[in-house]
Design a protein around this motif. Structure first.
Motif, mmCIF file in Angstrom:
data_model
loop_
_atom_site.group_PDB
_atom_site.id
_atom_site.type_symbol
_atom_site.label_atom_id
_atom_site.label_comp_id
_atom_site.label_asym_id
_atom_site.label_seq_id
_atom_site.Cartn_x
_atom_site.Cartn_y
_atom_site.Cartn_z
ATOM 1 N N THR A 46 -9.565 1.446 2.320
ATOM 2 C CA THR A 46 -8.310 1.068 2.902
ATOM 3 C C THR A 46 -8.513 0.130 3.994
ATOM 4 O O THR A 46 -7.741 -0.580 4.312
ATOM 5 C CB THR A 46 -7.808 2.581 3.341
ATOM 6 N N GLN B 57 -1.886 4.469 1.409
ATOM 7 C CA GLN B 57 -2.361 5.810 1.160
ATOM 8 C C GLN B 57 -1.254 6.932 1.322
ATOM 9 O O GLN B 57 -1.069 8.025 0.504
ATOM 10 C CB GLN B 57 -3.673 6.040 1.741
ATOM 11 N N ASP C 8 -2.465 1.056 -2.368
ATOM 12 C CA ASP C 8 -3.839 2.047 -2.132
ATOM 13 C C ASP C 8 -3.291 3.438 -2.557
ATOM 14 O O ASP C 8 -2.526 4.086 -2.101
ATOM 15 C CB ASP C 8 -3.589 2.074 -0.450
ATOM 16 N N GLU C 9 -4.217 3.895 -3.621
ATOM 17 C CA GLU C 9 -4.083 5.052 -4.126
ATOM 18 C C GLU C 9 -2.577 5.433 -4.641
ATOM 19 O O GLU C 9 -2.263 6.293 -4.123
ATOM 20 C CB GLU C 9 -4.659 6.033 -3.383
HETATM 21 MG MG LIG Z 1 -8.347 5.043 2.152
#
Ligand SMILES: [Mg+2]
Ligand SMILES: Nc1ncnc2c1ncn2[C@@H]1O[C@H](COP(=O)(O)OP(=O)(O)OP(=O)(O)O)[C@@H](O)[C@H]1O
Lengths: 358, 261, 318
Positions: free
Chosen positions: B50, B92, B183-184
């Motif tokens: 991240t 995220q 992010d994810e």
């Molecule tokens: Mg992360």
């Protein structure tokens, strides 16, 4: 079955992005405006106009101003009173210098200095938030009130230290000063409030309003999307302060008739903040509802309590009023954080399915 | 596998170092992203993935290193600059504007493309209205694409997590980016939602030619989607290759199994 | 030039010429600083343990003083009235925990903060409803607090110290020391610190969050009572104090929201500097500068240090 949008389809994005997409809402709005513009001034006595209607409209406008900043942009402020004062004193100076120009021009111009000063005190908002920002706005509030008291130039060196509203006419009709009738002042107030409300609602439904809400909800994400934080916040401060300033000028010129510095104290800031919270943060309709509730509660207490046999001293009524307002704030924050405006939505939702709730 | 990584380098980071107090979040990380590819960044928790995205779009300022973007070099990126130059991002832990509706969230994505000034917005008439509608149309296309028509008018704070992630992708797409940082995007989703999300990502890459950098823990997803994979561990790059190769890399296996070294 | 002289030279010449006046001003500033610090202390206590920024702390000071005086006026002797007031502050803490904090658990900080605005107005109305709105005299003598003044003949002049001010300084020091002791060395203190660090951590130690909240709000109430007595003894008891109490906010900006020593130091700095500024620079701009000086200082500090003088810088995450 009365309140339904069934059968009203939007064939274009143009009608779908309208501010009142549902027909019943548009009709209701027109009815309210007709009553406000025609029925109230014709049938209203001076108590209704001077004690209820005019102050309600002015407070509602001030609440809209603060709501743009606090409700839409998420920036807390206790400087509203001072900024309203700036509007009033600016209007006073301009009306003194240029007596020939229409007073409404100066009322509207009063907001411009307020906007500039509001934006100036908003500069720290880029780096500070929440409680910290509140202290910055308190600095504005106390400094401005001090200036209103200590700078005789602002009140034209009057011995009383007050703003004394001169008589000004519009089309031969006195609009301000002792000779203006409540009905005239009411109509002027209503016009300004309606126009500014329409403009404010345009703003909040546009790119500008969306940027404000984005900054309020998640400033980091807003910045990464390309919304510049400082200009967006400053614009919010400026627009909000402009409206506060105009409301302040109206407060003195169209309602009080004369005013001393203490009118624009921190208490006024609190009153407007409470109207904003109770009405509903981030709602223009709520601004009207909140202003109505807080302004009319003490009037109602004064007039209703004796009627049901409770004869209380005026001071006691005042204290009761404070308690109720305080309790209402907590109540709304606990039960319905979006305020009266949200309650109204819920009622409409119920109406929509009435009489068959399933 | 989508269109192979044929393009020239769109973005490269070189020897990026980032420190928070005692924590070395990134140390001397270098890699590049080619135009048109899907680039995965993987690694155990706390590896610095991240942080890497935050450096790329300017939210963190690296202590050392260079970012090259479209041939220009920067010691740090700035969020506003990144946004104006076509870098968009999802987060995220969903960073939507919770009080706003899905529609409004997507419309904020168009902010940079809307040119009419303050006074036009005040009037909301003529050219300002035309512009509003033009962008509404663009946003509705994204809404159709992501199949979220039903939740157009719902404040996003009330949506389930999976849908929020989808709306967030929509908001990033609304900016019409050249480089999309995810992010994810699939954590907390069930299998079906994951499949939808994979489909969206592949389509965005194939149809609109968007370059994508993606952080993901699910190795299966990474295998299916990405052209090349960077592996981070404790802030260092330990591998950088095609997914099939990376999967066999002993250093990577060790990192995931928690073996020292 | 003249202006520069008036701003940068003249005040210091005046200080040199009348050192007794300077000392007197410093003392006065110190004493009002102690009172600001005490209000700020109440803020810090609550903020540390519940993360709530209690805007109503200033009003709790007035409310406590008013209750004490009101009970005495109702015929209860001074010391029992004092004890009863403490009990009422406990009841207030319980009521606040039940009716305000518990229903607002896990809501954004700003909502809790605004709720304390509501609390402020409620207490103003409630206090006046019970005890009347007119200003009152603090029962200084009945509480066996010292009265009168000590005249010091120093520096070729006269410096007057009110005994009550000396008592205020002593009581404040004792209170701060005992609070520091409680925080550092007792089981409750450790619990409070645990809550400050993480609510969940505290729960896992087996402490009820609700109890903790009642305890800190009660402690803040007792601090408020002590502050109210001191303040009332120096002037009078009325809700006009509300505006003065707001000065605890700039004090907190200087001292930080979580630090007890910070609150003390911040309070003293504000108290001292606003008195000095008013005496030596105030006349240049018409006087009355105490109304805004503290806030403007805080504003300037914030411009350079957005997290306050002692606050730590936090890098936001996303
Ligand atoms: Mg992360
Ligand atoms: N703003 C910050 N302040 C302090 N430390 C930070 C900050 N951001 C990241 N870190 C630290 O940097 C390291 C890398 O964090 P990062 O969030 O980049 O990891 P990650 O690879 O994304 O992990 P995950 O898979 O859990 O998301 C961690 O040790 C984290 O604690």
């Amino acid at each position: 079955m009365l309140y339904r949008e069934v059968g009203q389809y939007h064939a274009s994005y143009r009608t779908d992005t309208a501010i009142f997409p549902i027909r019943q809402d548009r009709v209701g709005m027109l009815v309210i405006l007709a009553v406000a513009f025609i029925i109230v001034p014709v049938f209203g006595n001076s108590f209704l106009l001077d004690v209820v209607a005019i102050p309600f409209l002015i407070y509602a406008l001030a609440t809209i101003g603060l709501n743009l900043l606090t409700g839409y942009t998420g920036l807390l402020s206790l400087g509203t009173g001072g900024l309203m004062g700036i509007g009033a004193y600016t209007c006073y100076k301009l009306a003194t210098w240029f007596p020939g120009v229409d007073i409404i021009v100066w009322i509207l111009a009063g907001g411009v200095t307020a906007a500039a000063i509001g934006a100036l005190f908003g500069v720290p908002s880029l780096r500070i938030k929440g409680f910290y920002l509140l202290v910055a706005t308190l600095a504005a509030q106390f400094f401005l009130q001090w200036a209103f008291e200590r700078v005789p130039w602002l009140y034209n060196n009057n011995v009383s230290g007050d703003i004394e509203v001169p008589t000004r006419t519009l089309l031969g009709l006195p609009v301000t000063g002792p000779n203006a009738t409540p009905a005239t002042r009411y109509e002027v107030t209503l016009c300004i409030v309606v126009v500014l409300t329409v403009l404010a609602s345009h703003l909040v439904h546009s790119r500008v309003g969306r940027s404000w809400m984005a900054v309020r909800d998640m400033d980091i994400a807003a910045e990464l999307i390309g919304i510049p934080l400082l200009p967006t916040k400053l614009l919010s401060f400026a627009v909000s302060s402009y409206i506060s300033g105009v409301a302040g000028a109206m407060l003195v010129f169209l309602w009080y008739g004369s005013a001393e510095a203490s009118v624009f104290s921190i208490d006024l800031s609190f009153t407007i903040l409470f109207m904003t919270i109770i009405g509903g943060l981030g709602s223009l309709l709520g601004s009207f509802l909140g202003a109505a509730l807080i302004h009319m509660l003490p009037i109602a207490l004064r007039n209703v309590l004796p009627g049901i046999g409770l004869d209380l001293r005026p001071a006691t009524v005042e204290h009761l009023n404070l308690m109720i307002v305080g309790a209402l704030i907590i109540f709304f924050l606990v039960v319905e954080p979006l305020g009266l405006a949200r309650l109204w939505q819920t009622i409409k939702q119920k109406l929509r399915v009435w009489p068959f709730p399933y | 596998m989508t269109n192979a990584a044929a393009g020239e380098t769109l973005l490269a980071v070189e020897e990026i170092c980032l420190r928070f107090g005692g924590v070395q979040a990134l140390s001397e990380v270098s890699f590049d992203i080619k135009r048109g590819e899907i680039r995965a960044i993987i690694g155990p928790n706390g590896a610095g993935k991240t942080s890497m995205l935050n450096v790329i779009n300017g939210f963190y300022r690296p202590n050392r290193g260079v970012i090259r973007f479209r041939g220009q070099s920067f010691t740090r990126m700035r969020p506003g600059f990144a946004a104006r130059n076509g870098i968009a991002r999802t987060f995220q832990n969903v960073a939507l504007f919770r009080g706003m509706t899905t529609l409004d969230n997507l419309m904020t994505g168009r902010t940079l493309k809307m040119k009419r000034g303050f006074f036009w917005q005040l009037l909301r008439y003529g050219p300002a209205m035309d512009e509003e509608i033009e962008h509404r149309r663009a946003v509705e296309e994204i809404i159709d694409f992501l199949e979220i028509e039903a939740i157009r008018r719902v404040p996003v704070g009330r949506l389930p997590y999976g849908l929020q992630k989808r709306v967030e992708l929509g908001r990033a797409l609304a900016t019409e980016p050249e480089l999309l940082l995810l992010d994810e995007p699939m954590t907390g989703m069930n299998l079906e939602e994951k499949e939808d999300m994979c489909r969206f990502i592949l389509e965005v890459n194939a149809q609109f030619g968007m370059t994508i950098a993606l952080i993901e823990h699910d190795m299966g997803v990474v295998m299916d989607l990405s052209n090349r994979v960077v592996v981070l561990d404790y802030g260092r790059k330990i591998a950088d290759d095609a997914p099939a190769v990376v999967k066999q890399d002993p250093a990577v296996i060790a990192a995931y199994l928690g073996v020292a070294g | 030039m003249d202006l520069l002289y008036l701003i940068f030279v003249d005040p210091f010449v005046q200080m040199g010429q009348a050192p007794d006046l300077l000392v007197q001003t410093l003392w006065d500033g110190l004493v009002s600083g102690v009172l600001y610090a005490l209000i700020a202390l109440g803020f810090v206590l609550i903020y540390k343990a519940s993360g709530v920024f209690n805007f109503a702390q200033g009003i709790m000071v007035v409310f406590a003083a008013l209750t004490l005086v009101g009970l005495y006026a109702a015929g209860i002797p001074a010391l029992p009235a004092l004890a009863l007031t403490v009990v009422i502050m406990l009841a207030l803490a319980v009521a606040i925990e039940r009716l305000v904090l518990r229903p607002l658990l896990n809501r954004p900080d700003i909502v809790l903060f605004m709720a304390t605005f509501g609390l402020t107005y409620f207490l103003i109305g409630f206090g006046q409803l019970l005890f009347g709105g007119e200003t009152k005299q603090m029962i200084t003598r009945q509480l066996h607090l010292p009265q009168g003044a000590i005249d010091l003949h120093i520096l070729d002049g006269l410096v007057t110290l009110q005994k009550i001010d000396i008592a205020a300084a002593v009581i404040a020091s004792v209170m701060v020391a005992s609070l520091a002791f409680v925080f550092q060395y007792t089981r409750i203190g450790r619990a409070l610190r645990a809550v400050a660090d993480s609510h969940r951590a505290a729960l896992s130690v087996g402490i009820s969050l609700n109890q903790i909240w009642v305890i800190v709000w009660f402690a803040a109430g007792v601090v408020a009572l002590a502050t109210g007595i001191m303040w009332g003894a120096r002037s009078e008891v009325s809700f006009a104090l509300e505006v003065v109490a707001l000065k605890a906010l700039p004090v907190l900006i200087l001292g930080g929201f979580t630090s007890i020593p910070g609150a003390i130091v911040g309070g003293l700095i504000i108290g001292l500097s606003e008195k000095l500024f008013e005496l030596y620079w105030g006349p240049l701009i018409g006087g009355g500068t105490e109304a805004w000086f503290a806030y403007v200082v805080a504003l300037i500090v914030l411009l350079f240090r957005p997290h306050g003088l002692f606050g730590e810088v936090i890098i936001e995450r996303i």
